[in-house]
Design an enzyme around this catalytic site. Structure first.
Site, PDB file in Angstrom:
ATOM      1  N   PHE A 113       9.123  58.138  70.905  1.00  0.00           N
ATOM      2  CA  PHE A 113       8.702  59.481  70.513  1.00  0.00           C
ATOM      3  C   PHE A 113       8.720  59.573  68.997  1.00  0.00           C
ATOM      4  O   PHE A 113       9.739  59.354  68.352  1.00  0.00           O
ATOM      5  CB  PHE A 113       9.596  60.557  71.126  1.00  0.00           C
ATOM      6  CG  PHE A 113       8.941  61.905  71.069  1.00  0.00           C
ATOM      7  CD1 PHE A 113       7.992  62.271  72.009  1.00  0.00           C
ATOM      8  CD2 PHE A 113       9.227  62.795  70.034  1.00  0.00           C
ATOM      9  CE1 PHE A 113       7.349  63.500  71.932  1.00  0.00           C
ATOM     10  CE2 PHE A 113       8.593  64.018  69.948  1.00  0.00           C
ATOM     11  CZ  PHE A 113       7.650  64.373  70.899  1.00  0.00           C
ATOM     12  N   ASP A 133      -1.605  59.442  74.029  1.00  0.00           N
ATOM     13  CA  ASP A 133      -0.507  58.964  74.863  1.00  0.00           C
ATOM     14  C   ASP A 133      -1.116  58.527  76.203  1.00  0.00           C
ATOM     15  O   ASP A 133      -1.700  57.450  76.281  1.00  0.00           O
ATOM     16  CB  ASP A 133       0.489  60.131  74.989  1.00  0.00           C
ATOM     17  CG  ASP A 133       1.815  59.733  75.577  1.00  0.00           C
ATOM     18  OD1 ASP A 133       2.563  59.019  74.903  1.00  0.00           O
ATOM     19  OD2 ASP A 133       2.103  60.140  76.709  1.00  0.00           O
ATOM     20  N   GLU A 149      -7.514  63.622  66.425  1.00  0.00           N
ATOM     21  CA  GLU A 149      -6.276  63.908  67.155  1.00  0.00           C
ATOM     22  C   GLU A 149      -5.101  63.243  66.435  1.00  0.00           C
ATOM     23  O   GLU A 149      -5.284  62.285  65.677  1.00  0.00           O
ATOM     24  CB  GLU A 149      -6.447  63.379  68.594  1.00  0.00           C
ATOM     25  CG  GLU A 149      -5.249  63.461  69.503  1.00  0.00           C
ATOM     26  CD  GLU A 149      -4.792  64.876  69.827  1.00  0.00           C
ATOM     27  OE1 GLU A 149      -4.423  65.600  68.875  1.00  0.00           O
ATOM     28  OE2 GLU A 149      -4.748  65.237  71.004  1.00  0.00           O
ATOM     29  N   ASP A 150      -3.898  63.738  66.664  1.00  0.00           N
ATOM     30  CA  ASP A 150      -2.723  63.122  66.043  1.00  0.00           C
ATOM     31  C   ASP A 150      -2.308  61.836  66.754  1.00  0.00           C
ATOM     32  O   ASP A 150      -2.098  60.806  66.117  1.00  0.00           O
ATOM     33  CB  ASP A 150      -1.541  64.107  65.970  1.00  0.00           C
ATOM     34  CG  ASP A 150      -1.170  64.725  67.317  1.00  0.00           C
ATOM     35  OD1 ASP A 150      -1.853  64.459  68.334  1.00  0.00           O
ATOM     36  OD2 ASP A 150      -0.192  65.500  67.351  1.00  0.00           O
ATOM     37  N   ARG A 192       7.075  68.584  61.568  1.00  0.00           N
ATOM     38  CA  ARG A 192       5.670  68.289  61.268  1.00  0.00           C
ATOM     39  C   ARG A 192       5.470  67.953  59.789  1.00  0.00           C
ATOM     40  O   ARG A 192       4.519  67.256  59.427  1.00  0.00           O
ATOM     41  CB  ARG A 192       4.788  69.499  61.609  1.00  0.00           C
ATOM     42  CG  ARG A 192       4.652  69.788  63.085  1.00  0.00           C
ATOM     43  CD  ARG A 192       3.533  70.797  63.312  1.00  0.00           C
ATOM     44  NE  ARG A 192       3.595  71.434  64.622  1.00  0.00           N
ATOM     45  CZ  ARG A 192       3.068  70.929  65.727  1.00  0.00           C
ATOM     46  NH1 ARG A 192       2.478  69.769  65.695  1.00  0.00           N
ATOM     47  NH2 ARG A 192       3.159  71.577  66.882  1.00  0.00           N
TER      48      ARG A 192
HETATM   49  P1  XMP Z   1      -1.826  62.725  76.299  1.00  0.00           P
HETATM   50  O1  XMP Z   1      -0.761  62.168  77.203  1.00  0.00           O
HETATM   51  O2  XMP Z   1      -2.690  63.723  77.026  1.00  0.00           O
HETATM   52  O3  XMP Z   1      -1.025  63.539  75.252  1.00  0.00           O
HETATM   53  O4  XMP Z   1      -2.614  61.627  75.640  1.00  0.00           O
HETATM   54  C1  XMP Z   1      -1.319  63.550  73.918  1.00  0.00           C
HETATM   55  C2  XMP Z   1      -0.461  64.595  73.288  1.00  0.00           C
HETATM   56  O5  XMP Z   1       0.912  64.365  73.600  1.00  0.00           O
HETATM   57  C3  XMP Z   1       1.720  64.630  72.488  1.00  0.00           C
HETATM   58  N1  XMP Z   1       2.498  63.424  72.165  1.00  0.00           N
HETATM   59  C4  XMP Z   1       3.403  63.339  71.189  1.00  0.00           C
HETATM   60  N2  XMP Z   1       3.809  64.236  70.269  1.00  0.00           N
HETATM   61  N3  XMP Z   1       5.299  62.627  69.368  1.00  0.00           N
HETATM   62  C5  XMP Z   1       4.749  63.869  69.366  1.00  0.00           C
HETATM   63  O6  XMP Z   1       5.119  64.664  68.524  1.00  0.00           O
HETATM   64  C6  XMP Z   1       4.933  61.673  70.255  1.00  0.00           C
HETATM   65  O7  XMP Z   1       5.448  60.556  70.213  1.00  0.00           O
HETATM   66  C7  XMP Z   1       3.927  62.052  71.212  1.00  0.00           C
HETATM   67  N4  XMP Z   1       3.316  61.372  72.216  1.00  0.00           N
HETATM   68  C8  XMP Z   1       2.454  62.257  72.778  1.00  0.00           C
HETATM   69  C9  XMP Z   1       0.796  65.023  71.373  1.00  0.00           C
HETATM   70  O8  XMP Z   1       0.755  66.432  71.308  1.00  0.00           O
HETATM   71  C10 XMP Z   1      -0.554  64.528  71.791  1.00  0.00           C
HETATM   72  O9  XMP Z   1      -1.607  65.334  71.319  1.00  0.00           O
HETATM   73 MG    MG Z   2      -1.447  67.084  70.103  1.00  0.00          MG
END
Ligand code: XMP
Ligand code: MG
Length: 180
Positions: free
Chosen positions: A151, A102, A98-99, A164
């Site tokens: 962010f 959060d 995963e990237d 990206r």
């Molecule tokens: P959750 O809250 O389910 O969400 O853990 C994870 C997804 O939220 C996005 N995300 C971000 N994307 N910059 C981004 O470009 C950020 O700082 C950020 N924080 C959360 C991301 O898609 C991740 O997979």
């Molecule tokens: Mg994502």
């Protein structure tokens, strides 16, 4: 309207070291085994591409695209599969890549879903982690870097589908660019 990149949070050289370290850990942990890397689209595509080239055990790659949604009053974190895996993961040693994590809701739901398909093992690897934002019990098995609650964009991560391609992990300014 475009936003302005405020600063570089993690530069490309540190990102490269991070990829080598995580890939080294994975290669040691899975010695003698084959791994199925499951990339979560779209954000993970650059990290995945860097990571697999430093992994020294046999690797197969598949992708899944999910979106999580709830409603305003209840963020139940239902995960919807927009593109499912091409391959059966039964009996495979799966690492979900995963990237960024959060709240953890998306990966928790995805992990539970993949677990029902009978993998031999299932672990989570994330490039970046914001543990201060976590609302569920979900910890990555492999993590590139912990980041503050800002962010971030670049290195695969987007704002409104842009940024990206930035080679560094960057922080966006809160203010929008006035001259569009
Ligand atoms: P959750 O809250 O389910 O969400 O853990 C994870 C997804 O939220 C996005 N995300 C971000 N994307 N910059 C981004 O470009 C950020 O700082 C950020 N924080 C959360 C991301 O898609 C991740 O997979
Ligand atoms: Mg994502």
């Amino acid at each position: 309207m475009a936003k302005v990149v405020e600063s570089v949070l993690i530069g490309r050289k540190d990102i490269d070291l991070m990829c080598r370290r995580v890939a080294g850990d994975i290669s040691r942990d899975y010695a003698g085994k084959e791994i199925l890397i499951v990339g979560v689209l779209k954000g993970a595509f650059i990290f995945l591409a860097d990571l697999v080239r430093y992994i020294t055990v046999p690797v197969k790659v598949d992708f899944i695209a999910v979106s999580s949604y709830g409603n305003d009053t209840k963020s139940s974190g239902v995960v919807r599969i927009n593109k499912d895996l091409d391959e059966d993961i039964t009996g495979c040693h799966v690492i979900v890549v995963e990237d960024i994590i959060d709240t953890g809701l998306t990966l928790l739901k995805l992990k539970n879903l993949l677990q029902t398909r009978g993998p031999a093992s299932l672990k989570i690897c994330t490039a970046f982690d914001k543990p201060s934002r976590r609302t569920v019990n979900l910890e990555p098995d492999y993590c590139g870097q912990v980041v503050p609650d800002r962010f971030v964009v670049g290195y695969g991560l987007d704002f409104n589908r842009s940024y990206r391609n930035l080679p560094d992990l960057c922080v966006l300014a809160d203010e929008e660019d006035s001259d569009e």
